[in-house]
Scaffold this motif. Sequence first.
Motif, PDB file in Angstrom:
ATOM      1  N   GLN A 176       0.827  -1.205   0.000  1.00 26.23           N
ATOM      2  CA  GLN A 176       0.000   0.000   0.000  1.00 26.23           C
ATOM      3  C   GLN A 176       0.863   1.257   0.000  1.00 26.23           C
ATOM      4  N   LEU A 177       1.971   1.229   0.748  1.00 28.27           N
ATOM      5  CA  LEU A 177       2.859   2.380   0.766  1.00 28.27           C
ATOM      6  C   LEU A 177       3.453   2.619  -0.618  1.00 28.27           C
ATOM      7  N   ALA A 178       3.844   1.536  -1.307  1.00 30.73           N
ATOM      8  CA  ALA A 178       4.361   1.686  -2.672  1.00 30.73           C
ATOM      9  C   ALA A 178       3.303   2.281  -3.587  1.00 30.73           C
ATOM     10  N   ASP A 179       2.052   1.876  -3.413  1.00 32.20           N
ATOM     11  CA  ASP A 179       0.968   2.458  -4.208  1.00 32.20           C
ATOM     12  C   ASP A 179       0.818   3.953  -3.918  1.00 32.20           C
ATOM     13  N   LEU A 180       0.939   4.337  -2.635  1.00 30.70           N
ATOM     14  CA  LEU A 180       0.813   5.752  -2.283  1.00 30.70           C
ATOM     15  C   LEU A 180       1.924   6.574  -2.917  1.00 30.70           C
ATOM     16  N   TYR A 181       3.154   6.025  -2.918  1.00 34.85           N
ATOM     17  CA  TYR A 181       4.242   6.717  -3.612  1.00 34.85           C
ATOM     18  C   TYR A 181       3.888   6.914  -5.082  1.00 34.85           C
ATOM     19  N   ASN A 182       3.342   5.880  -5.710  1.00 35.74           N
ATOM     20  CA  ASN A 182       2.998   5.959  -7.127  1.00 35.74           C
ATOM     21  C   ASN A 182       1.868   6.940  -7.388  1.00 35.74           C
ATOM     22  N   LEU A 183       0.946   7.060  -6.456  1.00 40.40           N
ATOM     23  CA  LEU A 183      -0.193   7.964  -6.621  1.00 40.40           C
ATOM     24  C   LEU A 183       0.200   9.430  -6.448  1.00 40.40           C
ATOM     25  N   ALA A 184       1.222   9.675  -5.628  1.00 42.42           N
ATOM     26  CA  ALA A 184       1.557  11.056  -5.255  1.00 42.42           C
ATOM     27  C   ALA A 184       2.136  11.835  -6.427  1.00 42.42           C
ATOM     28  N   ASP A 185       1.771  13.112  -6.484  1.00 42.68           N
ATOM     29  CA  ASP A 185       2.403  14.027  -7.432  1.00 42.68           C
ATOM     30  C   ASP A 185       3.751  14.502  -6.914  1.00 42.68           C
ATOM     31  N   VAL A 186       3.887  14.529  -5.586  1.00 42.31           N
ATOM     32  CA  VAL A 186       5.142  14.953  -4.987  1.00 42.31           C
ATOM     33  C   VAL A 186       5.235  14.343  -3.586  1.00 42.31           C
ATOM     34  N   GLU A 204      12.696   5.639  -1.563  1.00 38.25           N
ATOM     35  CA  GLU A 204      11.597   4.785  -2.005  1.00 38.25           C
ATOM     36  C   GLU A 204      10.659   5.544  -2.935  1.00 38.25           C
ATOM     37  N   ALA A 205      10.400   6.806  -2.590  1.00 28.58           N
ATOM     38  CA  ALA A 205       9.525   7.615  -3.449  1.00 28.58           C
ATOM     39  C   ALA A 205      10.135   7.776  -4.837  1.00 28.58           C
ATOM     40  N   LEU A 206      11.417   8.089  -4.893  1.00 27.13           N
ATOM     41  CA  LEU A 206      12.080   8.238  -6.189  1.00 27.13           C
ATOM     42  C   LEU A 206      12.059   6.922  -6.958  1.00 27.13           C
ATOM     43  N   ALA A 207      12.253   5.815  -6.273  1.00 24.55           N
ATOM     44  CA  ALA A 207      12.226   4.513  -6.939  1.00 24.55           C
ATOM     45  C   ALA A 207      10.866   4.239  -7.570  1.00 24.55           C
ATOM     46  N   CYS A 208       9.820   4.834  -7.005  1.00 22.30           N
ATOM     47  CA  CYS A 208       8.479   4.690  -7.566  1.00 22.30           C
ATOM     48  C   CYS A 208       8.183   5.760  -8.626  1.00 22.30           C
TER      49      CYS A 208
END
Length: 362
Positions: A176-186, A204-208
């Motif tokens: 779910q956290l990986a999905d949230l990173y993918n959903l975020a604009d920033v 992790e955010a950059l990796a997504c």
Amino acid sequence: MQKESVLAEGPGGMLWAALLRAEGFRGAVTVLPYLNPRQWRDVAMLSFYRRFAGERDRVFVGSTPSANVYRRLGVAAQVGEPFGVDQGVFRKKPNPHATAHAFRIPDGRKLLYAGRIQPDKDLYSLLRVAFRAQILFPDLRAIIASDAVDEDYLNLLRDMTSTLAVHWILNPTRDQLADLYNLADVFVTAATSCFETFGRAPAEALACGTRTIAPRYDGFVEVLAQPGGTLVDVVVGEDGPRVDEERLLRSIYDVLSSTRPPSSDEISAAALRRFGRSHTIRLLAHLTSTAPSEVQPAALPARSFALPPAWLDALSEMDRLPQSEVTSWMWTHEAHARLCDHDAEFVKSVRLNLCDPANFSN
């Protein structure tokens, strides 16, 4: 003890390394402390370890500023995060929207923070800036995701944000956290913490594939040195370094209004090359190799911390002891509790070093 090498993780790793040596271990020790030294007991532990350190030992920390802190305390730390980012989880996802639906996150722009909800993460500043960003972007939603929560601090933040569009997501799964990173604009953090040495959540955010903003502080400086990364200057006040809120707001505006941002594919590919565990784990290859391995020397700087005089006296006392008596001193020294009275003074010095541009390079 017959083992050729040992891996010790956590803040107590150097203590265990010294105890092993005191009991006759002669192999190499690799220590991953994960955190910056923050108190008298940390400094005493580093001095204890130094008395037993071996030529083939390795100490890895997550940033150059942190490595310089350790080096100024006499430990030849190297920069590296062997476990990196789990690219099996944190990568671009084709369909993260089920998680948005599960948490009732509406359409529109999304600003994400993921990490501990604790005072050192300065969510107060982040949410104050997010409120102003929502005036500029009325569809912007702030998402705060965490599995480590200070309940009192959370309640204060919830009271403060009762009129804001904030989604609190506690204990998300890793997927779910990986999905949230993918959903975020920033992804945005305002943290200037004295604890962690590596910016794991920004990595992790950059990796997504998500654009990421963080203060020019400690591990963030190196993690964000790629497409999609934006650093914000800090200001130093009586309480130490904090993110410059005006510049943080400007950075959020620039990212969300950019007409030619780097592609998410470019951001993700760069991050996975740098932080993907399949690459970073090679830092531990020596643990399984049968061939002798060389340790790259890390120079100890001439300049050290201006430690409290009482600490210097105690460390000098330790240094004068024969090695056979050091372990007992570490365990039973009667002044340990009193010496902890200077911890806050030391933390302030550490934090200033973590934002000093002179420490951003070896």
